[in-house]
Design an enzyme around this catalytic site. Structure first.
Site, PDB file in Angstrom:
ATOM      1  N   ARG A  77     -17.229   1.459   0.089  1.00 19.78           N
ATOM      2  CA  ARG A  77     -15.998   2.148  -0.300  1.00 19.78           C
ATOM      3  C   ARG A  77     -16.177   3.183  -1.414  1.00 19.78           C
ATOM      4  O   ARG A  77     -15.612   3.062  -2.496  1.00 19.78           O
ATOM      5  CB  ARG A  77     -14.919   1.121  -0.673  1.00 19.78           C
ATOM      6  CG  ARG A  77     -14.633   0.159   0.463  1.00 19.78           C
ATOM      7  CD  ARG A  77     -13.546  -0.807   0.140  1.00 19.78           C
ATOM      8  NE  ARG A  77     -12.223  -0.214   0.199  1.00 19.78           N
ATOM      9  CZ  ARG A  77     -11.107  -0.878  -0.086  1.00 19.78           C
ATOM     10  NH1 ARG A  77     -11.159  -2.124  -0.464  1.00 19.78           N
ATOM     11  NH2 ARG A  77      -9.939  -0.289   0.008  1.00 19.78           N
ATOM     12  N   ASN A 128       0.805  -1.222   0.000  1.00 23.18           N
ATOM     13  CA  ASN A 128       0.000   0.000   0.000  1.00 23.18           C
ATOM     14  C   ASN A 128       0.842   1.278   0.000  1.00 23.18           C
ATOM     15  O   ASN A 128       0.298   2.376  -0.050  1.00 23.18           O
ATOM     16  CB  ASN A 128      -0.986  -0.013   1.176  1.00 23.18           C
ATOM     17  CG  ASN A 128      -2.100  -1.026   0.937  1.00 23.18           C
ATOM     18  OD1 ASN A 128      -2.259  -1.545  -0.173  1.00 23.18           O
ATOM     19  ND2 ASN A 128      -2.867  -1.321   1.982  1.00 23.18           N
ATOM     20  N   ARG A 166      -2.667 -11.307  -4.036  1.00 22.77           N
ATOM     21  CA  ARG A 166      -2.682  -9.863  -4.310  1.00 22.77           C
ATOM     22  C   ARG A 166      -1.847  -9.109  -3.291  1.00 22.77           C
ATOM     23  O   ARG A 166      -1.418  -7.993  -3.557  1.00 22.77           O
ATOM     24  CB  ARG A 166      -4.123  -9.330  -4.194  1.00 22.77           C
ATOM     25  CG  ARG A 166      -5.013  -9.612  -5.356  1.00 22.77           C
ATOM     26  CD  ARG A 166      -6.319  -8.848  -5.178  1.00 22.77           C
ATOM     27  NE  ARG A 166      -6.050  -7.598  -4.505  1.00 22.77           N
ATOM     28  CZ  ARG A 166      -6.755  -7.115  -3.484  1.00 22.77           C
ATOM     29  NH1 ARG A 166      -7.790  -7.751  -3.040  1.00 22.77           N
ATOM     30  NH2 ARG A 166      -6.424  -5.974  -2.931  1.00 22.77           N
TER      31      ARG A 166
HETATM   32  N1  EPU Z   1     -14.519   6.649   2.557  1.00 20.99           N
HETATM   33  C1  EPU Z   1     -15.593   7.409   2.170  1.00 20.99           C
HETATM   34  N2  EPU Z   1     -15.427   8.239   1.089  1.00 20.99           N
HETATM   35  C2  EPU Z   1     -14.251   8.324   0.406  1.00 20.99           C
HETATM   36  C3  EPU Z   1     -13.159   7.528   0.821  1.00 20.99           C
HETATM   37  C4  EPU Z   1     -13.324   6.689   1.900  1.00 20.99           C
HETATM   38  O1  EPU Z   1     -16.663   7.352   2.763  1.00 20.99           O
HETATM   39  O2  EPU Z   1     -14.184   9.088  -0.553  1.00 20.99           O
HETATM   40  C5  EPU Z   1     -14.667   5.731   3.713  1.00 20.99           C
HETATM   41  C6  EPU Z   1     -14.500   4.255   3.340  1.00 20.99           C
HETATM   42  O3  EPU Z   1     -15.677   3.698   2.821  1.00 20.99           O
HETATM   43  C7  EPU Z   1     -14.085   3.662   4.662  1.00 20.99           C
HETATM   44  C8  EPU Z   1     -13.228   4.777   5.284  1.00 20.99           C
HETATM   45  O4  EPU Z   1     -13.595   5.965   4.601  1.00 20.99           O
HETATM   46  O5  EPU Z   1     -15.196   3.413   5.455  1.00 20.99           O
HETATM   47  C9  EPU Z   1     -11.743   4.606   5.185  1.00 20.99           C
HETATM   48  O6  EPU Z   1     -11.391   4.203   3.883  1.00 20.99           O
HETATM   49  P1  EPU Z   1     -10.050   4.620   3.161  1.00 20.99           P
HETATM   50  O7  EPU Z   1     -10.366   5.527   2.033  1.00 20.99           O
HETATM   51  O8  EPU Z   1      -9.047   5.091   4.161  1.00 20.99           O
HETATM   52  O9  EPU Z   1      -9.565   3.229   2.555  1.00 20.99           O
HETATM   53  P2  EPU Z   1      -8.808   3.039   1.181  1.00 20.99           P
HETATM   54  O10 EPU Z   1      -7.930   4.194   0.934  1.00 20.99           O
HETATM   55  O11 EPU Z   1      -9.765   2.637   0.122  1.00 20.99           O
HETATM   56  C10 EPU Z   1      -6.680   1.888   2.165  1.00 20.99           C
HETATM   57  C11 EPU Z   1      -5.962   0.597   1.972  1.00 20.99           C
HETATM   58  C12 EPU Z   1      -6.793  -0.540   2.575  1.00 20.99           C
HETATM   59  C13 EPU Z   1      -6.982  -0.242   4.064  1.00 20.99           C
HETATM   60  C14 EPU Z   1      -7.642   1.135   4.248  1.00 20.99           C
HETATM   61  C15 EPU Z   1      -7.787   1.563   5.691  1.00 20.99           C
HETATM   62  C16 EPU Z   1      -4.702   0.953  -0.062  1.00 20.99           C
HETATM   63  C17 EPU Z   1      -4.489   0.652  -1.492  1.00 20.99           C
HETATM   64  N3  EPU Z   1      -5.746   0.379   0.555  1.00 20.99           N
HETATM   65  O12 EPU Z   1      -7.921   1.766   1.495  1.00 20.99           O
HETATM   66  O13 EPU Z   1      -6.057  -1.731   2.424  1.00 20.99           O
HETATM   67  O14 EPU Z   1      -7.813  -1.211   4.644  1.00 20.99           O
HETATM   68  O15 EPU Z   1      -6.861   2.151   3.556  1.00 20.99           O
HETATM   69  O16 EPU Z   1      -6.564   1.577   6.331  1.00 20.99           O
HETATM   70  O17 EPU Z   1      -3.922   1.693   0.537  1.00 20.99           O
HETATM   71  C18 EPU Z   1      -5.743  -4.039   2.171  1.00 20.99           C
HETATM   72  O18 EPU Z   1      -4.543  -3.802   1.947  1.00 20.99           O
HETATM   73  O19 EPU Z   1      -6.207  -5.186   2.384  1.00 20.99           O
HETATM   74  C19 EPU Z   1      -6.689  -2.926   2.187  1.00 20.99           C
HETATM   75  C20 EPU Z   1      -8.006  -3.084   2.023  1.00 20.99           C
END
Ligand code: EPU
Length: 418
Positions: A121, A23, A396
């Site tokens: 998400r 990540n 992955r």
């Molecule tokens: N959210 C919103 N709106 C947005 C963006 C996020 O409501 O525009 C919500 C999401 O639905 C969630 C929360 O905010 O409830 C946090 O989500 P975040 O955006 O932080 O997650 P992400 O960026 O999609 C990354 C990691 C995930 C990890 C999460 C939380 C990467 C590529 N992915 O996802 O990793 O779980 O942050 O730490 O960096 C994994 O590696 O298995 C994985 C899922």
């Protein structure tokens, strides 16, 4: 497709080396789109998601070549600004090209990712931020179509700290006119690593790792050679392997300072840690103690360790309460753990786990990446044979996991499904 066959009950002992963080690598590779020329990103794990990001860069017209944990990227000939549905649907992190493409080329078309196994998400916060920076955003047939002459610096407040949202906007802001403030930004180590990579490219960023990040836009960024941080979630997963097997594992090359919340909770559960300059030694207890956790954005307890920790608690002495606050549907592993005899009740976002003395092996189905890792934790702890089907999720995100486990004494075999 492959499956894993594991015979549990063996005490794991030995040394494992932690790979580079998936990540962190993914956004840093996407960030090279902000430059023109050849970059080399090192300590990039050999994972399906990295290869997918490479395919996406190739699709955009960049050259991407991966060898020996190094990604060689040349962005001189980027001429397509679209991330197609087929790539986004196999890897949500494809959305990380949105900010760089828009900032550098003034346009981007990125398929809107759908919901996935762990929650809805949405990316509304990414889009809100880009709009505040002056981009015109439309939704057309499932795609986000974004246009901007030059993005403008502004103040952006995130209602929820989002990791890839912070990364997308931080990348976009590096080439914007003026200064951007990201408030209530995500503070994860991967965000800091991306900021450091961008700074090496010539970006002006202050405060990454805090909840307010200030980015002063510059006219251009240059290619880099950059090395990504070790994968804290892989390291944490190996800690839980030690925890369930009463093991003694030296986790080499990890950054324990990125795992404070997890280590504190694992100590409460009875694990013993010895920090050394090259890594950390973890010794599992004869039986873990029940410990409550609540997932939170960093520096809180990571949602990406919730499933593995719950499995540890399923064989603990006593009852623990596990609350998931980051994603709304991250208990997919519970049904599989129950099939191994675990006593877990889920009500909304809370799981109550009554520890039992022993899990029993069973055929299992992996659902998402971290749930799959938790099934390995369970299989290593269980009596008898466990077969984990549909392990492509694991591929992955965990580099050579079965080889690493074999090296520390696990009875594990990867075989092709018939
Ligand atoms: N959210 C919103 N709106 C947005 C963006 C996020 O409501 O525009 C919500 C999401 O639905 C969630 C929360 O905010 O409830 C946090 O989500 P975040 O955006 O932080 O997650 P992400 O960026 O999609 C990354 C990691 C995930 C990890 C999460 C939380 C990467 C590529 N992915 O996802 O990793 O779980 O942050 O730490 O960096 C994994 O590696 O298995 C994985 C899922």
């Amino acid at each position: 497709m492959n499956k894993l066959i594991i015979h549990g009950g063996k005490r794991l002992k030995g040394e494992v080396e932690i790979s580079g963080a998936k990540n962190a690598a993914l956004p840093i590779i996407a960030a090279t789109l902000l430059t023109k020329g050849s970059s080399v990103i090192v300590k990039v794990p050999n994972l399906r998601d990295v290869i997918t990001m490479g395919k996406l860069l190739n699709h955009l017209g960049a050259e991407f070549y991966y060898e020996d944990r190094k990604a060689f990227i040349n962005t001189e000939k980027v001429k397509i600004f679209e991330a197609p549905y087929d790539l986004v649907r196999t890897m949500r992190a494809s959305v990380l090209v949105l900010g760089p493409l828009l900032a550098k080329f003034g346009k981007a078309k990125v398929s809107l990712p759908g919901g996935c196994a762990i929650g809805a998400r949405p990316i509304n916060l990414h889009l809100m931020g880009l709009e505040k920076m002056g981009a015109k955003i439309e939704l057309q047939s499932g795609y986000v179509v974004a246009n901007a002459r030059r993005l403008k610096g502004t103040s952006i407040y995130f209602d929820i700290p989002t990791v890839t949202g912070t990364e997308n906007l931080m990348m976009a802001a590096t080439l914007a006119k003026g200064t951007t403030l990201l408030e209530n930004a995500a503070r994860e180590p991967e965000v800091v690593d991306l900021a450091n990579a961008l700074i090496s490219m010539g970006a002006k960023i202050r405060g990454a790792g805090n909840s307010i990040i200030e980015i002063e836009g510059v006219d251009g960024l240059k290619p880099v050679e950059y090395s990504v941080i070790p994968d804290r979630i892989e390291a944490g997963t190996f800690m839980t392997f030690a925890g369930v097997t009463g093991g003694d594992i030296f986790i080499k090359g990890c950054r324990p300072d990125h795992l404070d919340a997890l280590i504190i909770k694992l100590k409460e559960a009875g694990l013993i840690f010895e920090q050394k300059p090259e890594g950390i030694k973890v010794i599992g207890p004869s039986r873990p103690k029940a410990t409550d956790v609540k997932t939170m954005p960093y520096p809180g307890f990571p949602t990406d360790m919730q499933a593995q920790f719950m499995t540890l608690m399923s064989i603990a002495e006593g009852t623990s309460v596990i609350k998931e606050t980051v994603f709304e549907n991250r208990f997919m592993h519970v049904a599989e753990l129950r099939r191994m005899g675990a006593d877990i009740i889920v009500e909304g976002s809370t799981a109550t786990v009554k520890g039992i003395s022993r899990l029993r092996g069973a055929p299992l189905m992996a659902t998402d990446l971290r749930a799959s890792a938790s099934l390995i934790v369970a299989a290593l702890a269980a009596e008898g044979e466990t077969v984990i089907h549909r392990i492509y999720h694991l591929e992955r995100g965990y580099e050579r996991i079965e080889e690493k486990l074999l090296g520390i004494g696990a009875n594990i075999k990867k075989v092709k499904e018939q």
